[in-house]
Design an enzyme around this catalytic site. Sequence first.
Site, PDB file in Angstrom:
ATOM      1  N   ASP A  11       5.607   9.462   8.143  1.00  0.00           N
ATOM      2  CA  ASP A  11       4.244  10.240   7.933  1.00  0.00           C
ATOM      3  C   ASP A  11       3.921  11.779   8.320  1.00  0.00           C
ATOM      4  O   ASP A  11       3.396  11.908   9.069  1.00  0.00           O
ATOM      5  CB  ASP A  11       3.423   9.846   7.309  1.00  0.00           C
ATOM      6  CG  ASP A  11       1.697   9.760   7.133  1.00  0.00           C
ATOM      7  OD1 ASP A  11       1.755  11.268   6.791  1.00  0.00           O
ATOM      8  OD2 ASP A  11       1.227   8.779   6.766  1.00  0.00           O
ATOM      9  N   TYR A 228      -4.916   4.545  17.737  1.00  0.00           N
ATOM     10  CA  TYR A 228      -4.398   4.066  15.841  1.00  0.00           C
ATOM     11  C   TYR A 228      -4.113   5.478  15.368  1.00  0.00           C
ATOM     12  O   TYR A 228      -4.892   6.126  15.403  1.00  0.00           O
ATOM     13  CB  TYR A 228      -5.375   3.409  15.428  1.00  0.00           C
ATOM     14  CG  TYR A 228      -4.729   3.593  14.070  1.00  0.00           C
ATOM     15  CD1 TYR A 228      -4.066   2.885  13.100  1.00  0.00           C
ATOM     16  CD2 TYR A 228      -5.544   4.339  13.195  1.00  0.00           C
ATOM     17  CE1 TYR A 228      -4.180   2.277  12.153  1.00  0.00           C
ATOM     18  CE2 TYR A 228      -5.307   3.848  11.848  1.00  0.00           C
ATOM     19  CZ  TYR A 228      -3.894   3.610  11.323  1.00  0.00           C
ATOM     20  OH  TYR A 228      -3.732   3.522  10.046  1.00  0.00           O
ATOM     21  N   LYS A 231       0.368   4.191  10.103  1.00  0.00           N
ATOM     22  CA  LYS A 231       0.667   2.443  10.499  1.00  0.00           C
ATOM     23  C   LYS A 231       1.950   3.014  10.176  1.00  0.00           C
ATOM     24  O   LYS A 231       2.639   3.572  10.378  1.00  0.00           O
ATOM     25  CB  LYS A 231       0.401   1.832   8.807  1.00  0.00           C
ATOM     26  CG  LYS A 231       0.097   0.400   9.327  1.00  0.00           C
ATOM     27  CD  LYS A 231      -0.612  -0.196  10.653  1.00  0.00           C
ATOM     28  CE  LYS A 231      -0.359  -1.446  11.525  1.00  0.00           C
ATOM     29  NZ  LYS A 231      -1.096  -1.487  12.468  1.00  0.00           N
TER      30      LYS A 231
HETATM   31  P1  13P Z   1      -0.554   5.591   6.615  1.00  0.00           P
HETATM   32  O1  13P Z   1      -0.336   5.045   7.767  1.00  0.00           O
HETATM   33  O2  13P Z   1       0.440   5.189   5.282  1.00  0.00           O
HETATM   34  O3  13P Z   1      -0.818   7.011   6.877  1.00  0.00           O
HETATM   35  O4  13P Z   1      -1.701   4.628   6.795  1.00  0.00           O
HETATM   36  C1  13P Z   1      -3.103   5.402   6.803  1.00  0.00           C
HETATM   37  C2  13P Z   1      -4.379   3.868   6.871  1.00  0.00           C
HETATM   38  O5  13P Z   1      -4.955   3.374   7.482  1.00  0.00           O
HETATM   39  C3  13P Z   1      -4.578   4.014   5.370  1.00  0.00           C
HETATM   40  O6  13P Z   1      -5.714   2.904   5.137  1.00  0.00           O
HETATM   41  P1  13P Z   2      -9.792   9.630   8.090  1.00  0.00           P
HETATM   42  O1  13P Z   2      -7.583  10.041   8.646  1.00  0.00           O
HETATM   43  O2  13P Z   2      -9.806  10.458   7.588  1.00  0.00           O
HETATM   44  O3  13P Z   2      -9.895   9.285   9.456  1.00  0.00           O
HETATM   45  O4  13P Z   2      -9.882   7.982   7.361  1.00  0.00           O
HETATM   46  C1  13P Z   2      -9.281   6.999   7.581  1.00  0.00           C
HETATM   47  C2  13P Z   2      -8.083   6.663   7.245  1.00  0.00           C
HETATM   48  O5  13P Z   2      -7.889   6.772   6.369  1.00  0.00           O
HETATM   49  C3  13P Z   2      -6.522   5.533   8.321  1.00  0.00           C
HETATM   50  O6  13P Z   2      -6.560   6.192   8.651  1.00  0.00           O
HETATM   51 MG    MG Z   3      -0.549   8.337   5.949  1.00  0.00          MG
HETATM   52 MG    MG Z   4       1.998   5.913   5.352  1.00  0.00          MG
END
Ligand code: 13P
Ligand code: 13P
Ligand code: MG
Ligand code: MG
Length: 365
Positions: A11, A228, A231
């Site tokens: 990503d 974190y 994902k």
């Molecule tokens: P990704 O790992 O796909 O960037 O998702 C992040 C996320 O926490 C979306 O809520």
């Molecule tokens: P931000 O990435 O803007 O902190 O939002 C949280 C989210 O989307 C989870 O990754």
């Molecule tokens: Mg993402």
């Molecule tokens: Mg993703």
Amino acid sequence: MEIALSVIKADIGGYVGHSESHPDLLAEADSCLAKVKRQGLLIDYHITKCGDDLQLIMTHQQGENNEQIHKLAWDTFVSCTALAKKLKLHGAGQDLLADAFSGNVKGMGPGVAEMTFEERGAETVIIFMADKTSSGAWNLPLYKMFADPFNTIGLVIAENMHKGFAFEVHDIKEGKKITFNAPEEIYDLLVFIGAPSRFMVKAVYHRVTKQIAAVSSTQRLSLIAGRYVGKDDPVCIVRSQGDFPAVGEVLEPFTVPILVEGWMRGSHNGPLMPVSIADSTPTRFDGPPRVVALGFQLSEGKLIGPRDMLADKSFDNARQKANDIADYMRAHGPFEPHRLPLEEMEYTTMPQVMKKLAKRFIALE
Ligand code: 13P
Ligand code: 13P
Ligand code: MG
Ligand code: MG
């Protein structure tokens, strides 16, 4: 002809939020790999996306864990990140956890699934890619494909599959691996792979020919980064037909939208919805989690395809079921088991809230 098939993903920026990949990033990745293909390092490649994850599918003859191939993937992600930054996409460079390439992309953020094999007379492969979920999500589908006769009738009635398959399982907390033989060790196998956040099916092998049948990415971003960062959104390569499950047997597990972790902020369980590449656009509560599958026939390493396998109408009921499960899970709001248990949450204010309220906690009588 011995072929290596590498799927390397990252990503490197979402459009909009974490819901999709910007087409310019795919075009940039395409121009990076086209150049290298002309120089002869790659036999062929296909660029695709699953949600906000950029996927590089490559065939070559450099084997697995090859420095040149991994560097190519890393450099491609770096170029795409520069573009993602220019477009101010969300989380540009999210999965590139190291400052510079150091020989192998494993442990640097990207997810990797690679296998080497002698190309068969007809070499059918299916590449699964997921968004909004973690490594380990393939445990249950791989079990069904290669060990469950209610899913794969070939285990019962095809002589070349009747001896079963061997499962290589990784304990990613202890850094150990073990191999289980199915069918005779399935009860032992399930003790472990039923806990997919720690024990992951890394690979599956044919018991008689010892041929590689499937391989998955097991990188865990939170363990690499210690915090974190998004994902894992894992990938998995499955060989099909002949000594392996038929295409329909490989796809059948995805008719049930199993619950996986990784929805919204990586901190919720939700149904894994099978979709076409075009529909891998997780928007509702940043989800629900998606799985896509591209099918190819290989011809001297050339990727003949892809076919968008889960676009088929026969997965409509699974999508409907996933939406119904999503409604039901969402009704729990911030409560478990929709929200992950505290120790598994990727994203939590618990330490700060605890600290703030520490003095107000008094001992029970
Ligand atoms: P990704 O790992 O796909 O960037 O998702 C992040 C996320 O926490 C979306 O809520
Ligand atoms: P931000 O990435 O803007 O902190 O939002 C949280 C989210 O989307 C989870 O990754
Ligand atoms: Mg993402
Ligand atoms: Mg993703």
